[in-house]
Design a protein around this motif. Structure first.
Motif, PDB file in Angstrom:
ATOM      1  N   UNK A 175      -0.120   8.335  15.188  1.00  0.00           N
ATOM      2  CA  UNK A 175      -1.405   7.933  15.468  1.00  0.00           C
ATOM      3  C   UNK A 175      -1.692   7.036  14.213  1.00  0.00           C
ATOM      4  N   UNK A 176      -1.384   7.148  13.058  1.00  0.00           N
ATOM      5  CA  UNK A 176      -1.524   6.163  11.982  1.00  0.00           C
ATOM      6  C   UNK A 176      -0.914   4.836  12.386  1.00  0.00           C
ATOM      7  N   UNK A 177       0.341   4.794  12.753  1.00  0.00           N
ATOM      8  CA  UNK A 177       0.985   3.686  13.154  1.00  0.00           C
ATOM      9  C   UNK A 177       0.117   2.945  14.378  1.00  0.00           C
ATOM     10  N   UNK A 178      -0.273   3.722  15.333  1.00  0.00           N
ATOM     11  CA  UNK A 178      -1.275   2.842  16.423  1.00  0.00           C
ATOM     12  C   UNK A 178      -2.487   2.430  15.786  1.00  0.00           C
ATOM     13  N   UNK A 179      -2.879   2.925  14.692  1.00  0.00           N
ATOM     14  CA  UNK A 179      -4.164   2.297  14.286  1.00  0.00           C
ATOM     15  C   UNK A 179      -3.818   1.165  13.476  1.00  0.00           C
ATOM     16  N   UNK A 180      -2.743   1.350  12.846  1.00  0.00           N
ATOM     17  CA  UNK A 180      -2.287  -0.111  12.036  1.00  0.00           C
ATOM     18  C   UNK A 180      -2.105  -0.962  12.916  1.00  0.00           C
ATOM     19  N   UNK A 214       3.776   1.636   2.650  1.00  0.00           N
ATOM     20  CA  UNK A 214       4.709   2.606   2.572  1.00  0.00           C
ATOM     21  C   UNK A 214       4.659   4.034   3.111  1.00  0.00           C
ATOM     22  N   UNK A 215       3.580   4.210   3.482  1.00  0.00           N
ATOM     23  CA  UNK A 215       3.300   5.499   3.722  1.00  0.00           C
ATOM     24  C   UNK A 215       2.887   5.925   5.053  1.00  0.00           C
ATOM     25  N   UNK A 216       3.458   5.399   6.214  1.00  0.00           N
ATOM     26  CA  UNK A 216       3.022   5.749   7.592  1.00  0.00           C
ATOM     27  C   UNK A 216       3.620   7.080   7.789  1.00  0.00           C
ATOM     28  N   UNK A 250      -1.951 -10.538  13.326  1.00  0.00           N
ATOM     29  CA  UNK A 250      -0.643 -10.523  12.285  1.00  0.00           C
ATOM     30  C   UNK A 250      -0.007  -9.375  12.932  1.00  0.00           C
ATOM     31  N   UNK A 251       1.298  -9.648  12.332  1.00  0.00           N
ATOM     32  CA  UNK A 251       2.127  -8.097  12.481  1.00  0.00           C
ATOM     33  C   UNK A 251       2.053  -7.496  10.766  1.00  0.00           C
ATOM     34  N   UNK A 252       2.049  -6.264  10.847  1.00  0.00           N
ATOM     35  CA  UNK A 252       2.123  -5.587   9.645  1.00  0.00           C
ATOM     36  C   UNK A 252       3.617  -4.767   9.389  1.00  0.00           C
ATOM     37  N   UNK A 253       4.012  -4.918   8.258  1.00  0.00           N
ATOM     38  CA  UNK A 253       5.569  -4.266   8.016  1.00  0.00           C
ATOM     39  C   UNK A 253       4.965  -2.953   7.326  1.00  0.00           C
ATOM     40  N   UNK A 254       5.715  -1.907   7.917  1.00  0.00           N
ATOM     41  CA  UNK A 254       5.621  -0.567   7.440  1.00  0.00           C
ATOM     42  C   UNK A 254       6.949   0.270   7.034  1.00  0.00           C
ATOM     43  N   UNK A 255       6.716   1.227   6.573  1.00  0.00           N
ATOM     44  CA  UNK A 255       8.017   2.274   5.863  1.00  0.00           C
ATOM     45  C   UNK A 255       7.267   3.608   6.623  1.00  0.00           C
ATOM     46  N   UNK A 277       0.809  -1.245  -0.096  1.00  0.00           N
ATOM     47  CA  UNK A 277      -0.058  -0.117   0.055  1.00  0.00           C
ATOM     48  C   UNK A 277       0.776   1.287   0.149  1.00  0.00           C
ATOM     49  N   UNK A 278       0.619   2.159  -0.819  1.00  0.00           N
ATOM     50  CA  UNK A 278       1.639   3.388  -1.116  1.00  0.00           C
ATOM     51  C   UNK A 278       0.669   4.617  -0.799  1.00  0.00           C
ATOM     52  N   UNK A 279      -0.263   4.531  -0.521  1.00  0.00           N
ATOM     53  CA  UNK A 279      -1.134   5.847  -0.768  1.00  0.00           C
ATOM     54  C   UNK A 279      -1.459   6.382   0.863  1.00  0.00           C
ATOM     55  N   UNK A 280      -2.217   7.392   0.871  1.00  0.00           N
ATOM     56  CA  UNK A 280      -2.519   8.009   2.070  1.00  0.00           C
ATOM     57  C   UNK A 280      -3.614   6.995   2.777  1.00  0.00           C
ATOM     58  N   UNK A 281      -3.547   6.758   4.152  1.00  0.00           N
ATOM     59  CA  UNK A 281      -4.408   5.730   4.565  1.00  0.00           C
ATOM     60  C   UNK A 281      -5.309   6.346   5.678  1.00  0.00           C
ATOM     61  N   UNK A 282      -6.521   6.309   5.363  1.00  0.00           N
ATOM     62  CA  UNK A 282      -7.589   6.968   6.430  1.00  0.00           C
ATOM     63  C   UNK A 282      -7.827   5.891   7.421  1.00  0.00           C
ATOM     64  N   UNK A 283      -8.035   6.262   8.650  1.00  0.00           N
ATOM     65  CA  UNK A 283      -8.333   5.354   9.592  1.00  0.00           C
ATOM     66  C   UNK A 283      -9.219   4.285   9.492  1.00  0.00           C
ATOM     67  N   UNK A 284     -10.418   4.936   8.976  1.00  0.00           N
ATOM     68  CA  UNK A 284     -11.589   3.994   8.706  1.00  0.00           C
ATOM     69  C   UNK A 284     -11.514   2.915   7.712  1.00  0.00           C
ATOM     70  N   UNK A 285     -10.217   3.223   7.092  1.00  0.00           N
ATOM     71  CA  UNK A 285     -10.131   2.175   5.882  1.00  0.00           C
ATOM     72  C   UNK A 285      -8.988   1.212   5.901  1.00  0.00           C
TER      73      UNK A 285
END
Ligand code: PLP
Length: 222
Positions: free
Chosen positions: A90-95, A84-86, A104-109, A64-72
């Motif tokens: 707050x975004x990381x906490x939601x993920x 790719x787009x953290x 599971x564990x989600x990998x992020x950049x 995923x490379x775009x802006x990630x809204x909480x509800x999505x």
């Protein structure tokens, strides 16, 4: 299109991974790229990525490379391989929360602002340092940060683009030294698109995100 993939792959040094950016493109295009051997695809809309994921072979690796809204986040949390787009704690906490729900564990950049344009999003080094030093980050158990991502200014000035990629590499090196020295998994530098990935590779990219050079120009419907 399969020729485009082969041409791009032939020009990439070993160790640089291709993320084929298939946003807005139909599943038939992705299937053709898949048949040419491509497995990693990048999308920037959660519902679109989810729909494509259900229709296409399950061994596709979705980034995923775009802006990630909480509800999505929930639409992609069960299967996304790398976000790719953290650009905030707050975004990381939601993920982290959605990943936990999926067991599971989600990998992020972490995405950095390296361009001149003010429209481009992303963290500064100091913001990232605050995030990585926070109690909130220390408490997370379901996300893992693998590196950094950035987008250069959209310009013909290749020296400027090179300077921006160098800046991102310097940020990566500093974060590695300060926060991730003992973590081998912190090793990814996602930079470079159709128009500038050759420069990004010269400046140390480990992943390039290429769309139009593979799939042709995108047409956006209003
Ligand atoms: C669309 C997009 C790309 C690919 O752009 P092209 O110029 O078509 O290669 C890469 N990265 C991000 C974040 C994008 O949104």
């Amino acid at each position: 299109m399969q020729d485009n993939i082969r041409e791009v792959l032939a020009g990439l040094p070993k160790g640089v991974r291709l993320v084929a950016v298939s946003k807005t493109k139909p599943v038939e295009d992705i299937r053709a790229a898949y048949e040419a051997g491509q497995r990693v695809f990048g999308e920037n809309r959660p519902r679109e990525m989810e729909a494509k994921h259900t229709q296409l072979p399950q061994d596709i690796v979705w980034h995923f490379i775009g802006h990630l809204q909480e509800k999505n986040i929930k639409y992609i949390a069960p299967f996304v391989a790398l976000i790719h787009s953290v650009d905030s704690l707050e975004a990381l906490q939601r993920i982290d929360r959605e990943a936990e729900k999926c067991g599971r564990e989600i990998d992020c950049l972490l995405e950095f602002h390296i361009a001149e344009e003010t429209t481009k999003v992303g963290l500064t080094y100091d913001e990232a340092a605050a995030l990585l030093g926070s109690d909130g980050y220390a408490a997370m158990r379901h996300v893992r940060i693998l590196g950094v991502m950035g987008m250069a200014t959209y310009t013909d000035n290749r020296e400027q683009v090179r300077k921006e990629f160098r800046h991102l590499k310097a940020i990566f090196d500093r974060l590695k030294a300060v926060y991730f020295q003992t973590e081998d998994s912190f090793r990814e530098l996602s930079m470079g698109m159709s128009g500038d990935y050759d420069i990004a590779v010269e400046e140390g990219a480990t992943m390039v995100r290429i769309g139009s050079k593979i799939f042709g120009e995108r047409i956006y419907h209003a």
